[in-house]
Design an enzyme around this catalytic site. Structure first.
Site, PDB file in Angstrom:
ATOM      1  N   ARG A  24      48.458  78.664  82.813  1.00  0.00           N
ATOM      2  CA  ARG A  24      50.090  78.993  82.714  1.00  0.00           C
ATOM      3  C   ARG A  24      50.780  78.035  81.888  1.00  0.00           C
ATOM      4  NH1 ARG A  24      53.087  79.613  88.077  1.00  0.00           N
ATOM      5  NH2 ARG A  24      51.891  81.788  88.161  1.00  0.00           N
ATOM      6  N   LYS A 142      30.275  97.540  62.984  1.00  0.00           N
ATOM      7  CA  LYS A 142      31.302  96.751  63.525  1.00  0.00           C
ATOM      8  C   LYS A 142      32.635  97.185  63.087  1.00  0.00           C
ATOM      9  CE  LYS A 142      32.260  91.999  64.989  1.00  0.00           C
ATOM     10  NZ  LYS A 142      31.888  90.629  65.002  1.00  0.00           N
ATOM     11  N   SER A 223      45.618  91.251  85.615  1.00  0.00           N
ATOM     12  CA  SER A 223      45.070  92.626  85.060  1.00  0.00           C
ATOM     13  C   SER A 223      44.970  92.627  83.459  1.00  0.00           C
ATOM     14  CB  SER A 223      45.866  93.923  85.412  1.00  0.00           C
ATOM     15  OG  SER A 223      47.233  93.984  85.241  1.00  0.00           O
ATOM     16  N   HIS A 253      49.473  90.058  92.723  1.00  0.00           N
ATOM     17  CA  HIS A 253      49.806  91.116  91.478  1.00  0.00           C
ATOM     18  C   HIS A 253      50.274  92.290  91.475  1.00  0.00           C
ATOM     19  CE1 HIS A 253      49.474  92.109  87.492  1.00  0.00           C
ATOM     20  NE2 HIS A 253      48.274  92.086  87.326  1.00  0.00           N
ATOM     21  N   TYR A 297      61.089  87.933  94.511  1.00  0.00           N
ATOM     22  CA  TYR A 297      62.089  86.918  94.053  1.00  0.00           C
ATOM     23  C   TYR A 297      61.168  85.952  93.380  1.00  0.00           C
ATOM     24  CZ  TYR A 297      66.514  89.203  95.195  1.00  0.00           C
ATOM     25  OH  TYR A 297      67.411  89.973  95.716  1.00  0.00           O
ATOM     26  N   HIS A 299      59.284  84.341  89.604  1.00  0.00           N
ATOM     27  CA  HIS A 299      58.438  85.005  88.561  1.00  0.00           C
ATOM     28  C   HIS A 299      57.638  83.646  88.093  1.00  0.00           C
ATOM     29  CE1 HIS A 299      56.870  87.154  85.077  1.00  0.00           C
ATOM     30  NE2 HIS A 299      56.915  88.150  85.788  1.00  0.00           N
ATOM     31  N   ARG A 308      63.375  94.217  83.753  1.00  0.00           N
ATOM     32  CA  ARG A 308      62.741  95.900  84.466  1.00  0.00           C
ATOM     33  C   ARG A 308      63.538  96.268  85.717  1.00  0.00           C
ATOM     34  NH1 ARG A 308      56.776  93.866  84.875  1.00  0.00           N
ATOM     35  NH2 ARG A 308      57.776  92.305  85.497  1.00  0.00           N
ATOM     36  N   THR A 348      62.095  77.017  94.347  1.00  0.00           N
ATOM     37  CA  THR A 348      61.583  78.164  93.377  1.00  0.00           C
ATOM     38  C   THR A 348      62.264  77.755  91.918  1.00  0.00           C
ATOM     39  OG1 THR A 348      61.685  80.383  92.747  1.00  0.00           O
ATOM     40  CG2 THR A 348      63.510  79.449  94.069  1.00  0.00           C
ATOM     41  N   ASN A 354      62.740  89.772  90.571  1.00  0.00           N
ATOM     42  CA  ASN A 354      61.506  90.579  89.623  1.00  0.00           C
ATOM     43  C   ASN A 354      61.666  92.002  89.773  1.00  0.00           C
ATOM     44  OD1 ASN A 354      59.400  91.035  91.726  1.00  0.00           O
ATOM     45  ND2 ASN A 354      59.166  88.910  91.644  1.00  0.00           N
ATOM     46  N   ASP A 356      59.651  93.937  91.301  1.00  0.00           N
ATOM     47  CA  ASP A 356      59.145  94.588  92.564  1.00  0.00           C
ATOM     48  C   ASP A 356      60.374  94.367  93.717  1.00  0.00           C
ATOM     49  OD1 ASP A 356      56.297  94.719  91.712  1.00  0.00           O
ATOM     50  OD2 ASP A 356      56.236  92.370  91.663  1.00  0.00           O
TER      51      ASP A 356
END
Length: 401
Positions: A24, A142, A223, A253, A297, A299, A308, A348, A354, A356
């Protein structure tokens, strides 16, 4: 060229916390389509979400961004014209039918197998028809890798609605007939119809916006990174993206929006509908003091409200039925209270919502109430970014070799 001209450039330092935290904060991957700024949020080829909403073509008669518009932008870096978007919609619809062996495979799976497990199986099975794998086995230059990766990626994106809808039918609506793809509809218009919600125009428009906004979020998330990593072995796009889907299936995720909805419904059950800010504040503290986090909440990168989330909230404001919905009202009131509670709690780095925090609640209001299926919709969406960047990765292998 990039490697030749800038191969020795230093892009940052590595600290122990970066290593312990799973890389990260490190710039460690080439990902061109989107950039996530801690304060501004996501930009797609330099365009903010409000800017995308202004310039990316919607469906005929619609107002929201559609998957084809975002796919074109992510792949080319250019804003498509209306005609280009319609042609892409037509191409995807023409390529959207599933091979019979995939239909039989999905129909043979037990209905209590998690929908995300089934989605990964269906995507991986399409590998039998991979243009990239066939070309690689017969021997290609290639410099041609990217063309076959693009062919597979477009075919996979086209077929995802049919796979995802068949899983929904088999698990939740067994015996229901699946309609044929409508060659005049966009990707999400067909997806909504296959799910049985095609007559609900507001839900269809919401799905268009949801899928476009979830299409890419830089390359460091699990992902996207998994698709990039598996693709780097020259596994074809079907195998690479099936691996990505299993990363998306993790609770940390892609399962986050259903966790938010469960938490919101539990709060609604305990404190009712006509709630005060104090009622919500007390429930938030109850959650935190029990050792749990407040889902939706915080991120890993963002330090302001997720744009978003704001875009989905703005969508809700245009729909009276959503503004009158008890669950959406609870989402709004929670947003008014939660940041101050989380700041006071002090554990936090980002006390703001976020995406979600609201995404699953809108689906629930419109009647798509099967929690376990929500991540499948996310999986249909995330292909837009993961696969376009896989195509670019194959092309850059040529230019940087």
């Amino acid at each position: 060229m990039l490697k030749a001209e800038h191969g020795q450039a230093v892009v940052g330092d590595v600290k122990v916390e970066n290593i312990v935290g799973g890389m990260r904060g490190l710039k460690a991957m080439l990902w061109d389509a989107s950039v996530l700024d801690p304060h501004e949020g996501i930009r797609f080829h330099g365009l903010s979400i409000p800017e995308c909403q202004k310039v990316l073509p919607p469906a005929p008669g619609g107002k929201e961004i559609i998957a084809e518009s975002m796919l074109w932008l992510l792949l080319t870096g250019q804003v498509p014209t209306v005609d280009q978007t319609r042609e892409l919609s037509k191409e995807l619809a023409e390529k959207g039918d599933l091979p019979q062996f995939v239909e039989r495979l999905l129909d043979s799976l037990p209905d209590n197998l998690h929908p995300m497990t089934q989605l990964g199986i269906g995507v991986a099975a399409l590998n039998r028809e991979s243009a990239f794998q066939a070309a690689y086995e017969r021997g290609i230059k290639k410099s041609e890798y990217w063309t076959y990766a693009l062919e597979d990626s477009i075919n996979l994106i086209a077929k995802l609605p049919a796979i995802a809808a068949r899983i929904y039918r088999n698990v939740y609506k067994p015996g229901t007939a699946l309609p044929s793809l409508n060659k005049d509809l966009d990707l999400v218009g067909n997806y909504s119809t296959l799910l049985g919600f095609g007559k609900n125009e507001n839900l269809t428009e919401y799905l268009r916006l949801y899928i476009a906004l979830h299409g890419d979020h830089e390359g460091g998330n699990a992902s996207a990174h998994t698709a990039h990593l598996v693709g780097s072995t020259l596994a074809d796009p079907y195998l690479a993206y099936s691996a990505a889907l299993y990363a998306l299936a993790g609770p940390l995720h892609g399962l986050a929006n259903q966790e938010v909805l469960r938490w919101q419904l539990a709060m609604q059950k305990e404190i009712g509908n006509n709630v005060s800010h104090d009622d919500i504040k007390n429930y938030l503290w109850k959650t935190l003091k029990s050792g749990q986090v407040v889902p939706g909440y915080g991120h890993g990168v963002l330090r302001n409200p997720d744009p978003r989330f704001i875009a989905l909230q703005e969508f809700c404001k245009t729909k009276p039925e959503l503004m009158e919905s008890p669950i959406i009202q609870l989402v709004n009131k929670t947003f008014e209270v939660a940041p101050d509670v989380l700041k006071e709690h002090g554990k936090t780095k980002n006390p703001y919502p976020n995406v979600d925090a609201t995404s699953g609640c809108v689906l629930y209001h419109y009647g798509l109430k099967e929690f376990k299926y929500y991540t499948v919709i996310f999986g249909v969406s995330r292909a837009l970014g993961a696969l376009t960047q896989l195509v670019w990765a194959r092309g850059l292998e040529t230019s940087n070799s």
